[in-house]
Motif scaffolding. Structure first.
Motif, short mmCIF file in Angstrom:
data_model
loop_
_atom_site.label_atom_id
_atom_site.label_comp_id
_atom_site.label_asym_id
_atom_site.label_seq_id
_atom_site.Cartn_x
_atom_site.Cartn_y
_atom_site.Cartn_z
N ALA A 1 0.83 -1.21 0.00
CA ALA A 1 0.00 0.00 0.00
C ALA A 1 0.87 1.26 0.00
O ALA A 1 0.53 2.26 -0.65
CB ALA A 1 -0.93 -0.01 1.21
N ASN A 2 1.99 1.21 0.70
CA ASN A 2 2.87 2.38 0.73
C ASN A 2 3.53 2.67 -0.61
O ASN A 2 4.07 3.76 -0.82
CB ASN A 2 3.94 2.19 1.81
N GLN A 3 3.49 1.70 -1.53
CA GLN A 3 4.03 1.92 -2.87
C GLN A 3 3.07 2.71 -3.77
O GLN A 3 3.48 3.23 -4.81
CB GLN A 3 4.34 0.58 -3.53
N VAL A 4 1.80 2.80 -3.37
CA VAL A 4 0.78 3.49 -4.18
C VAL A 4 0.45 4.82 -3.49
O VAL A 4 -0.18 4.82 -2.42
CB VAL A 4 -0.49 2.62 -4.33
N PRO A 5 0.84 5.96 -4.06
CA PRO A 5 0.64 7.25 -3.38
C PRO A 5 -0.80 7.49 -2.94
O PRO A 5 -1.03 8.04 -1.84
CB PRO A 5 1.07 8.27 -4.44
N GLU A 6 -1.76 7.08 -3.74
CA GLU A 6 -3.17 7.32 -3.40
C GLU A 6 -3.58 6.62 -2.12
O GLU A 6 -4.49 7.08 -1.40
CB GLU A 6 -4.06 6.90 -4.56
N PHE A 7 -2.96 5.49 -1.80
CA PHE A 7 -3.26 4.78 -0.55
C PHE A 7 -2.74 5.54 0.66
O PHE A 7 -3.21 5.32 1.78
CB PHE A 7 -2.67 3.37 -0.59
N ARG A 8 -1.76 6.42 0.44
CA ARG A 8 -1.20 7.20 1.55
C ARG A 8 -1.88 8.56 1.72
O ARG A 8 -1.48 9.36 2.55
CB ARG A 8 0.31 7.40 1.32
N GLN A 9 -2.91 8.82 0.92
CA GLN A 9 -3.59 10.10 0.98
C GLN A 9 -4.81 10.03 1.90
O GLN A 9 -5.51 9.01 1.97
CB GLN A 9 -4.03 10.53 -0.42
N ARG A 10 -5.07 11.14 2.60
CA ARG A 10 -6.22 11.26 3.49
C ARG A 10 -6.88 12.62 3.27
O ARG A 10 -6.21 13.61 2.97
CB ARG A 10 -5.81 11.14 4.96
N ILE A 11 -8.18 12.65 3.48
CA ILE A 11 -8.90 13.92 3.43
C ILE A 11 -8.77 14.59 4.79
O ILE A 11 -9.13 14.01 5.82
CB ILE A 11 -10.38 13.70 3.07
N HIS A 12 -8.24 15.80 4.78
CA HIS A 12 -8.01 16.53 6.04
C HIS A 12 -8.48 17.97 5.86
O HIS A 12 -7.91 18.73 5.08
CB HIS A 12 -6.52 16.49 6.40
N GLU A 13 -9.55 18.31 6.57
CA GLU A 13 -10.13 19.66 6.52
C GLU A 13 -10.40 20.10 5.09
O GLU A 13 -10.09 21.22 4.68
CB GLU A 13 -9.20 20.65 7.24
N GLY A 14 -10.99 19.21 4.32
CA GLY A 14 -11.41 19.53 2.96
C GLY A 14 -10.32 19.50 1.92
O GLY A 14 -10.57 19.78 0.74
N LYS A 15 -9.10 19.15 2.33
CA LYS A 15 -7.98 19.07 1.41
C LYS A 15 -7.38 17.67 1.48
O LYS A 15 -7.84 16.81 2.22
CB LYS A 15 -6.95 20.14 1.73
N ILE A 16 -6.31 17.45 0.71
CA ILE A 16 -5.67 16.14 0.68
C ILE A 16 -4.30 16.22 1.33
O ILE A 16 -3.46 17.04 0.94
CB ILE A 16 -5.54 15.60 -0.76
N CYS B 1 2.82 5.05 5.83
CA CYS B 1 1.71 4.81 6.75
C CYS B 1 1.91 3.51 7.52
O CYS B 1 2.36 2.50 6.96
CB CYS B 1 0.39 4.74 5.99
N GLY B 2 1.55 3.54 8.78
CA GLY B 2 1.55 2.34 9.60
C GLY B 2 0.20 1.64 9.51
O GLY B 2 -0.66 2.00 8.70
N THR B 3 0.02 0.62 10.35
CA THR B 3 -1.24 -0.13 10.35
C THR B 3 -1.85 -0.15 11.74
O THR B 3 -1.15 -0.18 12.75
CB THR B 3 -1.01 -1.58 9.89
N SER B 4 -3.16 -0.15 11.75
CA SER B 4 -3.93 -0.38 12.98
C SER B 4 -4.77 -1.61 12.71
O SER B 4 -5.70 -1.57 11.90
CB SER B 4 -4.80 0.83 13.31
N HIS B 5 -4.43 -2.73 13.36
CA HIS B 5 -5.14 -3.97 13.06
C HIS B 5 -5.91 -4.48 14.27
O HIS B 5 -5.64 -4.10 15.41
CB HIS B 5 -4.17 -5.04 12.56
N THR B 6 -6.88 -5.34 14.03
CA THR B 6 -7.65 -5.93 15.10
C THR B 6 -6.90 -7.13 15.67
O THR B 6 -6.39 -7.96 14.92
CB THR B 6 -9.04 -6.38 14.61
N GLU B 7 -6.85 -7.20 16.99
CA GLU B 7 -6.14 -8.27 17.68
C GLU B 7 -7.08 -8.92 18.70
O GLU B 7 -7.66 -8.23 19.55
CB GLU B 7 -4.91 -7.70 18.40
#
Length: 210
Positions: free
Chosen positions: A62-77, A83-89
């Motif tokens: 996922a870190n190889q694909v720039p779009e996967f590292r993008q987030r919407i923040h206050e109406g911008k990108i 990016c790290g991961t938050s997984h269910t344990e």
């Protein structure tokens, strides 16, 4: 986490961003059957957890694909450098907790670090995320079902890619096949970018352990 603000005046998907961001459910989900035979062999050789290994694989890809590292923040990108991961344990009381992992390390370092983090999280008694979750990939697993489609819950305001997988099973050729699902925000990416993720995942698996 290191990030850059995307210049919206030069962003080629600006119209798509505004269009999909206005929708009440702007997400789409894709499930692909992935050959994990080589991953299982790698885990047996290293005597390590499949879950631990696959989390690292999907994060690296996922870190190889720039779009996967993008987030919407206050109406911008906002685009994160990594990016790290938050997984269910699964926890001792039969529910689950969230566990945060980072992935800028080689396999030997990662496997030792990840198992320590996972063991610690199994003793958690509350459902709390890491303080900074915007940069994370949300990871989960449904190892009891060899499913063909999966959708995941969302607050409607987050834009984190969600990646999950199910039970692997042998196909007619004897290969172990596993459903892998990506749910992503359509304002940030299209099917082409998700296909890039799966193509990279297959390539990463092909070279695993070589």
């Amino acid at each position: 986490m290191t990030y850059r603000e995307v210049d919206m005046s030069e962003y080629p998907r600006k119209a798509h961003f505004e269009y999909f961001r206005s929708m009440p459910f702007p997400f789409f989900s894709v499930t692909v059957m992935v050959d994990v035979t080589r991953v299982l062999a790698f885990c047996r050789k290293r005597s390590c957890s499949f879950y631990t290994v696959f989390i690292h694989l999907v994060a690296r890809v996922a870190n190889q694909v720039p779009e996967f590292r993008q987030r919407i923040h206050e109406g911008k990108i906002r685009e994160y450098a990594s990016c790290g991961t938050s997984h269910t344990e699964m926890t001792e009381n039969g529910t689950y907790a969230y566990c945060t992992l980072y992935h800028q390390m080689d396999w030997d370092e990662y496997l030792s670090y990840a198992e320590q983090q996972r063991l610690q999280c199994r003793h958690e008694t509350v459902l709390e995320e890491d303080a900074e979750v915007e940069s994370m990939y949300f990871i989960s697993s449904l190892p009891w079902l060899h499913y063909t489609q999966l959708s995941m819950p969302s607050t409607g305001t987050d834009s984190n890619p969600q990646i999950s997988w199910g039970k692997f099973a042998a196909n007619d050729a004897g290969k172990q096949i596993m459903p892998v699902t990506c749910q992503v925000h359509h304002a940030l990416m299209d099917g082409f970018h998700v296909a890039e993720f799966y193509d990279s995942l297959n390539r990463e698996i092909e070279t695993l352990g070589s």
